[in-house]
Design a protein around this motif. Structure first.
Motif, short mmCIF file in Angstrom:
data_model
loop_
_atom_site.label_atom_id
_atom_site.label_comp_id
_atom_site.label_asym_id
_atom_site.label_seq_id
_atom_site.Cartn_x
_atom_site.Cartn_y
_atom_site.Cartn_z
N GLU A 105 0.85 -1.19 0.00
CA GLU A 105 0.00 0.00 0.00
C GLU A 105 0.89 1.25 0.00
O GLU A 105 1.75 1.42 0.86
CB GLU A 105 -0.92 -0.04 1.23
CG GLU A 105 -2.13 0.86 1.14
CD GLU A 105 -1.83 2.28 1.57
OE1 GLU A 105 -1.11 2.50 2.56
OE2 GLU A 105 -2.32 3.20 0.89
N GLU A 106 0.68 2.12 -0.98
CA GLU A 106 1.55 3.27 -1.22
C GLU A 106 1.70 4.19 -0.01
O GLU A 106 2.82 4.56 0.37
CB GLU A 106 1.01 4.07 -2.40
CG GLU A 106 1.82 5.28 -2.75
CD GLU A 106 1.27 6.04 -3.96
OE1 GLU A 106 1.54 7.25 -4.04
OE2 GLU A 106 0.57 5.45 -4.80
N GLU A 107 0.61 4.57 0.63
CA GLU A 107 0.69 5.52 1.75
C GLU A 107 1.41 4.91 2.94
O GLU A 107 2.21 5.58 3.60
CB GLU A 107 -0.69 6.03 2.14
CG GLU A 107 -1.28 6.97 1.12
CD GLU A 107 -0.35 8.13 0.75
OE1 GLU A 107 0.19 8.79 1.66
OE2 GLU A 107 -0.16 8.36 -0.46
N ILE A 129 11.70 10.74 -0.98
CA ILE A 129 10.84 9.56 -0.87
C ILE A 129 9.81 9.52 -2.00
O ILE A 129 9.50 8.45 -2.52
CB ILE A 129 10.18 9.48 0.51
CG1 ILE A 129 11.22 9.02 1.52
CG2 ILE A 129 8.98 8.54 0.51
CD1 ILE A 129 10.75 9.00 2.94
N ASP A 130 9.31 10.67 -2.40
CA ASP A 130 8.30 10.68 -3.46
C ASP A 130 8.82 10.07 -4.76
O ASP A 130 8.06 9.49 -5.52
CB ASP A 130 7.78 12.09 -3.72
CG ASP A 130 6.87 12.57 -2.60
OD1 ASP A 130 6.24 11.73 -1.95
OD2 ASP A 130 6.81 13.79 -2.38
N GLU A 131 10.13 10.20 -5.01
CA GLU A 131 10.71 9.63 -6.22
C GLU A 131 11.24 8.21 -5.99
O GLU A 131 11.24 7.39 -6.90
CB GLU A 131 11.88 10.49 -6.72
CG GLU A 131 11.49 11.90 -7.15
CD GLU A 131 11.35 12.86 -5.97
OE1 GLU A 131 12.15 12.76 -5.02
OE2 GLU A 131 10.43 13.69 -6.00
N ALA A 132 11.70 7.90 -4.80
CA ALA A 132 12.42 6.65 -4.56
C ALA A 132 11.57 5.52 -3.96
O ALA A 132 12.02 4.38 -3.91
CB ALA A 132 13.60 6.92 -3.62
N TRP A 133 10.36 5.81 -3.52
CA TRP A 133 9.61 4.80 -2.77
C TRP A 133 9.32 3.55 -3.59
O TRP A 133 9.25 2.45 -3.05
CB TRP A 133 8.32 5.39 -2.20
CG TRP A 133 7.25 5.67 -3.21
CD1 TRP A 133 7.07 6.81 -3.90
CD2 TRP A 133 6.22 4.78 -3.62
NE1 TRP A 133 6.00 6.70 -4.74
CE2 TRP A 133 5.44 5.45 -4.58
CE3 TRP A 133 5.87 3.48 -3.28
CZ2 TRP A 133 4.35 4.87 -5.20
CZ3 TRP A 133 4.77 2.91 -3.90
CH2 TRP A 133 4.03 3.60 -4.85
N GLN A 134 9.17 3.68 -4.91
CA GLN A 134 8.87 2.50 -5.73
C GLN A 134 10.09 1.60 -5.92
O GLN A 134 9.95 0.42 -6.18
CB GLN A 134 8.32 2.93 -7.10
CG GLN A 134 6.96 3.57 -6.99
CD GLN A 134 6.47 4.08 -8.32
OE1 GLN A 134 7.23 4.63 -9.09
NE2 GLN A 134 5.19 3.89 -8.59
N LYS A 135 11.29 2.15 -5.76
CA LYS A 135 12.52 1.39 -5.94
C LYS A 135 12.95 0.65 -4.68
O LYS A 135 13.87 -0.15 -4.72
CB LYS A 135 13.65 2.32 -6.37
CG LYS A 135 13.40 3.03 -7.68
CD LYS A 135 14.51 4.01 -7.97
CE LYS A 135 14.19 4.85 -9.17
NZ LYS A 135 15.16 5.93 -9.37
N THR A 136 12.30 0.96 -3.57
CA THR A 136 12.70 0.41 -2.28
C THR A 136 11.63 -0.53 -1.75
O THR A 136 10.46 -0.18 -1.69
CB THR A 136 12.92 1.55 -1.25
OG1 THR A 136 13.87 2.46 -1.79
CG2 THR A 136 13.44 1.00 0.06
#
Length: 152
Positions: A105-107, A129-136
């Motif tokens: 879940e994104e949030e 975090i807004d840019e990197a959250w999908q890579k982690t």
């Protein structure tokens, strides 16, 4: 299901366990590995929203292990000192057991990453975090049982 502590006089109350989780520098995540062997790996973590959150890659030994067996343990030691004259040690530690799972879940994932950033890098304002959250990858341990122990 979970055993009682053998030396009950050294057991810490739950509130003290939570304080140890808040101040610990790192913990050791233990999973069930190949052919039933335990696999322990030291990891940065944050105790947040009554859970443990960890960040890691999307693949690797621990991820494979968790995919096969979600049951894990996590251990944190915050104080340790030798007492030479008593041939003993002073310590405080916590071990917890729970189910590990990937946070999708994104949030929740962004919130966990922000909590990790604030814990380890409080001076950094632009976390990216807004840019990197999908890579982690973010793992969450829902705590089912926790014990703490001390000797001082």
């Amino acid at each position: 299901m979970f055993r009682k502590m053998r030396r009950a006089k050294r057991e810490l109350p739950k509130e003290a366990c939570m304080e140890i989780l808040k101040k610990g520098e790192y913990g050791v995540l233990s999973t069930v590995g190949d052919e039933g062997y335990p696999y322990g790996v030291p990891m940065n973590y944050v105790y947040h929203q009554s859970c443990i959150y960890l960040h890691c890659a999307y693949e690797g030994h621990k991820i494979d292990n968790i995919s096969d067996h979600a049951n894990v343990s996590f251990c944190v030691v915050t104080a340790y000192d030798t007492i030479e004259e008593k041939i003993s040690t002073e310590y405080e530690s916590v071990i917890l057991f729970g189910q590990a799972k990937t946070v999708h879940e994104e949030e929740e994932k962004k919130d966990a990453l922000m909590a990790l950033m604030q814990r380890f890098f409080p001076a950094v304002k632009d976390t990216g975090i807004d840019e990197a959250w999908q890579k982690t990858n973010v793992l969450k341990i829902d705590i089912e049982h926790i014990t703490g122990k001390f000797n001082n």
